[in-house]
Design a protein around this motif. Structure first.
Motif, PDB file in Angstrom:
ATOM      1  N   PHE A 136       3.686  93.005 -36.244  1.00 20.90           N
ATOM      2  CA  PHE A 136       3.396  94.772 -36.384  1.00 20.90           C
ATOM      3  C   PHE A 136       3.722  95.123 -37.713  1.00 20.90           C
ATOM      4  O   PHE A 136       3.001  96.082 -37.979  1.00 20.90           O
ATOM      5  N   ILE A 137       4.452  94.427 -38.574  1.00 20.03           N
ATOM      6  CA  ILE A 137       4.595  94.914 -39.919  1.00 20.03           C
ATOM      7  C   ILE A 137       3.477  95.050 -40.782  1.00 20.03           C
ATOM      8  O   ILE A 137       3.326  95.737 -41.761  1.00 20.03           O
ATOM      9  N   ASP A 138       2.454  94.114 -40.506  1.00 28.15           N
ATOM     10  CA  ASP A 138       0.963  94.407 -41.014  1.00 28.15           C
ATOM     11  C   ASP A 138       0.061  95.203 -40.396  1.00 28.15           C
ATOM     12  O   ASP A 138      -0.887  95.040 -40.893  1.00 28.15           O
ATOM     13  N   ARG A 139       0.629  95.843 -39.498  1.00 29.16           N
ATOM     14  CA  ARG A 139      -0.376  96.851 -38.833  1.00 29.16           C
ATOM     15  C   ARG A 139       0.108  98.262 -39.076  1.00 29.16           C
ATOM     16  O   ARG A 139       1.045  98.576 -38.213  1.00 29.16           O
ATOM     17  N   PRO A 140      -0.406  99.175 -39.876  1.00 25.60           N
ATOM     18  CA  PRO A 140       0.276 100.486 -40.278  1.00 25.60           C
ATOM     19  C   PRO A 140       0.387 101.124 -39.097  1.00 25.60           C
ATOM     20  O   PRO A 140       1.345 102.162 -38.905  1.00 25.60           O
ATOM     21  N   ASP A 141      -0.586 101.158 -38.131  1.00 25.63           N
ATOM     22  CA  ASP A 141      -0.313 102.025 -36.866  1.00 25.63           C
ATOM     23  C   ASP A 141       0.924 101.697 -36.157  1.00 25.63           C
ATOM     24  O   ASP A 141       1.606 102.566 -35.400  1.00 25.63           O
ATOM     25  N   GLU A 142       1.130 100.340 -35.841  1.00 27.44           N
ATOM     26  CA  GLU A 142       2.264  99.787 -35.275  1.00 27.44           C
ATOM     27  C   GLU A 142       3.719 100.381 -36.145  1.00 27.44           C
ATOM     28  O   GLU A 142       4.610 100.505 -35.405  1.00 27.44           O
ATOM     29  N   VAL A 143       3.571 100.062 -37.397  1.00 28.91           N
ATOM     30  CA  VAL A 143       4.824 100.667 -38.308  1.00 28.91           C
ATOM     31  C   VAL A 143       5.077 102.023 -38.021  1.00 28.91           C
ATOM     32  O   VAL A 143       6.215 102.484 -37.690  1.00 28.91           O
ATOM     33  N   ARG A 144       3.812 102.736 -37.877  1.00 28.97           N
ATOM     34  CA  ARG A 144       4.175 104.236 -37.743  1.00 28.97           C
ATOM     35  C   ARG A 144       4.641 104.523 -36.164  1.00 28.97           C
ATOM     36  O   ARG A 144       5.462 105.283 -36.299  1.00 28.97           O
ATOM     37  N   ARG A 145       4.142 103.745 -35.608  1.00 26.10           N
ATOM     38  CA  ARG A 145       4.648 103.926 -34.054  1.00 26.10           C
ATOM     39  C   ARG A 145       6.347 103.648 -33.958  1.00 26.10           C
ATOM     40  O   ARG A 145       6.940 104.432 -33.195  1.00 26.10           O
ATOM     41  N   CYS A 146       6.839 102.667 -34.450  1.00 25.75           N
ATOM     42  CA  CYS A 146       8.200 102.279 -34.684  1.00 25.75           C
ATOM     43  C   CYS A 146       8.919 103.551 -35.389  1.00 25.75           C
ATOM     44  O   CYS A 146      10.038 104.021 -34.839  1.00 25.75           O
ATOM     45  N   LEU A 147       8.302 103.992 -36.416  1.00 26.46           N
ATOM     46  CA  LEU A 147       9.104 104.951 -37.299  1.00 26.46           C
ATOM     47  C   LEU A 147       9.097 106.307 -36.544  1.00 26.46           C
ATOM     48  O   LEU A 147      10.099 106.888 -36.546  1.00 26.46           O
ATOM     49  N   GLU A 148       8.151 106.593 -35.549  1.00 29.26           N
ATOM     50  CA  GLU A 148       8.105 107.786 -35.123  1.00 29.26           C
ATOM     51  C   GLU A 148       9.110 107.714 -33.777  1.00 29.26           C
ATOM     52  O   GLU A 148       9.950 108.754 -33.462  1.00 29.26           O
ATOM     53  N   PHE A 149       9.175 106.585 -33.034  1.00 29.49           N
ATOM     54  CA  PHE A 149      10.018 106.270 -32.016  1.00 29.49           C
ATOM     55  C   PHE A 149      11.585 106.514 -32.761  1.00 29.49           C
ATOM     56  O   PHE A 149      12.442 107.234 -31.841  1.00 29.49           O
ATOM     57  N   ILE A 150      11.903 105.879 -33.849  1.00 26.19           N
ATOM     58  CA  ILE A 150      13.133 106.159 -34.462  1.00 26.19           C
ATOM     59  C   ILE A 150      13.576 107.578 -34.755  1.00 26.19           C
ATOM     60  O   ILE A 150      14.752 108.150 -34.456  1.00 26.19           O
ATOM     61  N   ARG A 151      12.528 108.136 -35.185  1.00 27.55           N
ATOM     62  CA  ARG A 151      12.690 109.697 -35.490  1.00 27.55           C
ATOM     63  C   ARG A 151      12.856 110.528 -34.403  1.00 27.55           C
ATOM     64  O   ARG A 151      13.471 111.618 -34.418  1.00 27.55           O
ATOM     65  N   GLN A 152      12.171 110.128 -33.413  1.00 26.20           N
ATOM     66  CA  GLN A 152      12.151 111.334 -32.197  1.00 26.20           C
ATOM     67  C   GLN A 152      13.149 111.150 -31.179  1.00 26.20           C
ATOM     68  O   GLN A 152      13.365 111.720 -30.050  1.00 26.20           O
ATOM     69  N   HIS A 153      13.942 109.922 -31.431  1.00 26.94           N
ATOM     70  CA  HIS A 153      15.092 109.598 -30.562  1.00 26.94           C
ATOM     71  C   HIS A 153      16.632 109.570 -31.215  1.00 26.94           C
ATOM     72  O   HIS A 153      16.906 108.565 -31.715  1.00 26.94           O
TER      73      HIS A 153
END
Length: 255
Positions: A136-153
């Motif tokens: 995932f770390i090499d896929r910007p969309d997956e990194v973005r999904r992780c970060l949004e999950f952390i921010r939203q919870h």
């Protein structure tokens, strides 16, 4: 903070006790977001060539000595680390505290089965779980999904369990103004906490042989890594020792 008494191998180490650390975490989880990393020999080797990991380390609130192999080397260099704080032990302490206080945890990584076991073992905690795919770390969309999950919870704790350097890079990508709580880069600690991976017997841990138990348990994954670490740390220690000796030597001045 960095000074001559806690800096070695390019890292400023936390030198206090685990008890003092846990006391500071109780206040830290109420403050703007910060995160903690747990350097071991493998991390020190990666820091030599991974600029993203170095940048993440520089942003960390604390850098805890995670390794019973590394600690005596630090002490010989004059870094007065009071005790080793293995990430696996710290994770258990945090889980027990979170369970008793009914805290919330964002968990990035670990399997769904491990997450279910975690909820059963610690029914007082609320777990928000996101397990990104391999690579995932090499896929910007997956990194973005992780970060949004952390921010939203919102949560008191964030556990990053996706391995180095991915977890450190991810942890450093959340800014202090974006949420509160403390993040911890914990590697395989959830697997140990839930019994998915068995830790070494206590006597092996005390004899600084936990690395051997892990290597024998997962030889295909860990033999090459541990050989690489051994080839790195011996000359790295000698260089560090030589540099400190040179800095301490008096400067000869011609009269």
């Amino acid at each position: 903070m960095s000074n001559d008494t806690n800096h070695a191998f390019g890292v400023s180490f936390y030198t206090g006790s685990k008890a003092a650390l846990l006391a500071s975490v109780r206040e830290g989880v109420k403050q703007p977001y910060s995160f903690v990393v747990t350097p071991n020999v493998d991390h020190l080797a990666q820091l030599q060539h991974n600029a993203a990991l170095r940048a993440a380390y520089s942003k960390a609130r604390l850098r805890l000595c995670d390794s019973r192999v590394l600690m005596p080397l630090l002490q010989r260099l004059g870094v007065a680390v009071e005790e080793v704080i293995p990430g696996s032990d710290l994770t258990i302490d945090l889980l027990r505290w979170a369970d008793s206080e009914r805290l919330r945890i964002v968990l990035v990584g670990a399997s769904n089965e491990e997450c279910t076991k975690l909820r059963n073992l610690y029914p007082g905690i609320t777990v928000y779980h996101h397990n990104p795919p391999m690579g995932f770390i090499d896929r910007p969309d997956e990194v973005r999904r992780c970060l949004e999950f952390i921010r939203q919870h919102p949560s008191e704790l964030v556990f990053y369990a996706v391995g180095a350097p991915r977890q450190e890079i991810l942890a450093s990508s959340i800014e202090s103004h974006e949420r509160t709580g403390m993040g911890f880069c914990i590697g395989a600690s959830i697997s140990f906490a839930t019994g998915s991976i068995k830790r070494a017997p206590r006597w092996m841990q005390n004899c600084k042989l936990e690395w051997l138990h892990r290597m024998l348990s997962e030889p295909r994954r860990l033999v090459r890594r541990y050989v690489h670490d051994a080839l790195f740390i011996v000359p790295a220690y000698r260089r560090e020792k030589s540099n400190r000796t040179q800095r301490a030597a008096p400067i000869n001045q011609d009269l």
